[in-house]
Motif scaffolding. Structure first.
Motif, short mmCIF file in Angstrom:
data_model
loop_
_atom_site.label_atom_id
_atom_site.label_comp_id
_atom_site.label_asym_id
_atom_site.label_seq_id
_atom_site.Cartn_x
_atom_site.Cartn_y
_atom_site.Cartn_z
N ARG A 78 0.82 -1.23 0.00
CA ARG A 78 0.00 0.00 0.00
C ARG A 78 0.86 1.27 0.00
O ARG A 78 0.32 2.37 -0.09
N GLY A 79 2.17 1.14 0.16
CA GLY A 79 3.03 2.32 0.17
C GLY A 79 4.14 2.19 1.18
O GLY A 79 4.93 1.26 1.14
N ALA A 80 4.19 3.13 2.13
CA ALA A 80 5.24 3.15 3.15
C ALA A 80 4.59 3.40 4.51
O ALA A 80 3.85 4.38 4.68
N GLU A 81 4.85 2.51 5.42
CA GLU A 81 4.31 2.65 6.77
C GLU A 81 5.44 2.92 7.75
O GLU A 81 6.55 2.42 7.60
N LEU A 82 5.13 3.74 8.76
CA LEU A 82 6.15 4.06 9.77
C LEU A 82 6.48 2.82 10.61
O LEU A 82 5.59 2.06 11.00
N THR A 83 7.75 2.62 10.87
CA THR A 83 8.18 1.61 11.82
C THR A 83 7.94 2.15 13.24
O THR A 83 7.52 3.31 13.42
N ILE A 84 8.24 1.35 14.24
CA ILE A 84 8.12 1.82 15.62
C ILE A 84 9.03 3.02 15.85
O ILE A 84 8.66 4.01 16.48
N ASP A 85 10.25 2.94 15.30
CA ASP A 85 11.17 4.07 15.42
C ASP A 85 10.65 5.30 14.68
O ASP A 85 10.80 6.44 15.14
N GLY A 86 10.05 5.07 13.52
CA GLY A 86 9.48 6.17 12.77
C GLY A 86 8.35 6.84 13.53
O GLY A 86 8.23 8.07 13.54
N GLN A 87 7.52 6.04 14.19
CA GLN A 87 6.42 6.59 14.98
C GLN A 87 6.95 7.40 16.17
O GLN A 87 6.39 8.43 16.54
N ALA A 88 8.05 6.91 16.76
CA ALA A 88 8.64 7.63 17.88
C ALA A 88 9.26 8.96 17.45
O ALA A 88 9.20 9.96 18.17
N PHE A 89 9.83 8.97 16.24
CA PHE A 89 10.52 10.17 15.77
C PHE A 89 9.56 11.22 15.22
O PHE A 89 9.86 12.43 15.28
N LEU A 90 8.38 10.82 14.74
CA LEU A 90 7.49 11.74 14.03
C LEU A 90 7.09 12.97 14.86
O LEU A 90 7.19 14.10 14.35
N PRO A 91 6.61 12.84 16.11
CA PRO A 91 6.22 14.06 16.83
C PRO A 91 7.39 15.02 17.07
O PRO A 91 7.22 16.24 17.04
N HIS A 92 8.58 14.46 17.25
CA HIS A 92 9.75 15.32 17.43
C HIS A 92 10.13 16.02 16.12
O HIS A 92 10.56 17.18 16.13
N ALA A 93 9.97 15.31 15.00
CA ALA A 93 10.24 15.92 13.70
C ALA A 93 9.29 17.08 13.44
O ALA A 93 9.69 18.14 12.94
#
Length: 315
Positions: free
Chosen positions: A53-68
């Protein structure tokens, strides 16, 4: 950390597809992939997992997103803080009760939507340094004292000639006068504690005293305006000068008199200083306001030192 890379990561996380993120950012899909890969190398983690379906955030990606996202918000606030008109106009008025403070109060009443920071810097050297460093946008001063020209990157325009008045106590010899000629002050003691050597007002009063044979004394410690008013009220031998627009309040029992000085009237020349490269839009508004609010030129019946800047625009 490269904010363009962080912005690309946030866009890809929101879109769920690199292709859609590329369209939003007006770059190629390959550029999005390279930026995300560079960010993953810098962080040492995988941020996205590829799916049908595309690209899904990993657990690390989910953790980094609010800080980004917070990084991008901080960057936006940082830019807005220095963007033209995005921060308050900072102006030095020397002291709160002098004419310059009144001029800025009038400006604030006329333009309440403009944010202001009003500061008070005593020495002209400090004020000029603050203008040149960008710490303030403008300063009110009497310029330019002999031997102390302004730097070439500092502009100045004379905005107000403030008449001086004589302030006496009720027992002073001139207390009953409706006005007093400047030459008539010869022989009277004018007491002005706090005149600091090297200041523009020290140069002003030195020239005034020399030209008209006055006795201007700066003896004794400067305990402030209240102590000055108390002493003038109680000492028949002393008087002081006060600007017409200076705002001071004293007890009714002091019986102080403000007496106009004439033939000629000494005027204190207030000028506005600013950096020629200062682009704050409110600075231009302030200069235009002062040009209208203080319109008028000196008459032959006024006096100011010959070193002050003339009545003309510096542009």
């Amino acid at each position: 950390m490269d904010l363009d890379i962080v912005r690309t990561f946030v866009a890809a996380a929101g879109a769920g597809q690199f292709q859609q993120a590329a369209a939003e950012l007006a770059v190629t899909q390959q550029a999005v992939s390279k930026r995300v890969a560079a960010l993953e190398r810098e962080l040492g983690v995988r941020l996205f997992a590829r799916t049908p379906r595309g690209a899904e955030l990993t657990i690390d990606g989910q953790a980094f997103l609010p800080h980004a996202r917070e990084l991008l918000r901080v960057a936006e606030r940082a830019v807005a803080s220095v963007r033209a008109g995005g921060r308050p106009l900072r102006v030095d008025v020397i002291a709160s009760r002098l004419a310059a403070s009144g001029l800025m109060r009038g400006f604030h009443r006329a333009y309440p939507e403009i944010e202001l920071d009003v500061v008070m810097l005593l020495e002209i050297d400090r004020a000029v340094a603050a203008i040149r460093s960008g710490a303030i946008d403008a300063s009110f001063r009497a310029v330019a004292a002999p031997g102390r020209p302004l730097p070439e990157d500092i502009a100045a325009v004379r905005v107000l000639d403030e008449p001086l008045q004589l302030l006496t106590g009720p027992a002073h010899a001139l207390a009953g006068a409706r006005s007093v000629p400047l030459a008539g002050l010869a022989g009277h003691r004018i007491w002005m504690p706090g005149i600091a050597p090297g200041t523009e007002w020290a140069a002003y009063y030195d020239d005034l005293a020399d030209e008209f044979g006055l006795t201007v004394e700066a003896t004794g410690p400067n305990f402030g305006s209240d102590a000055l008013l108390d002493t003038i009220a109680d000492t028949p031998a002393l008087a002081t000068f006060m600007g017409e627009h200076t705002r001071l309040v004293w007890p009714a029992g002091h019986g102080l008199r403000r007496i106009p000085v004439t033939d000629p009237t000494p005027v204190y020349p207030h000028s506005l200083l600013w950096h020629r490269d200062d682009s704050h839009p409110a600075l231009a508004t302030l200069r235009a306001h002062l040009a209208v609010a203080t319109a008028g030129h000196p008459t032959p019946e006024t006096w100011a030192p010959d070193w002050v800047i003339p009545h003309r625009s510096p542009y």
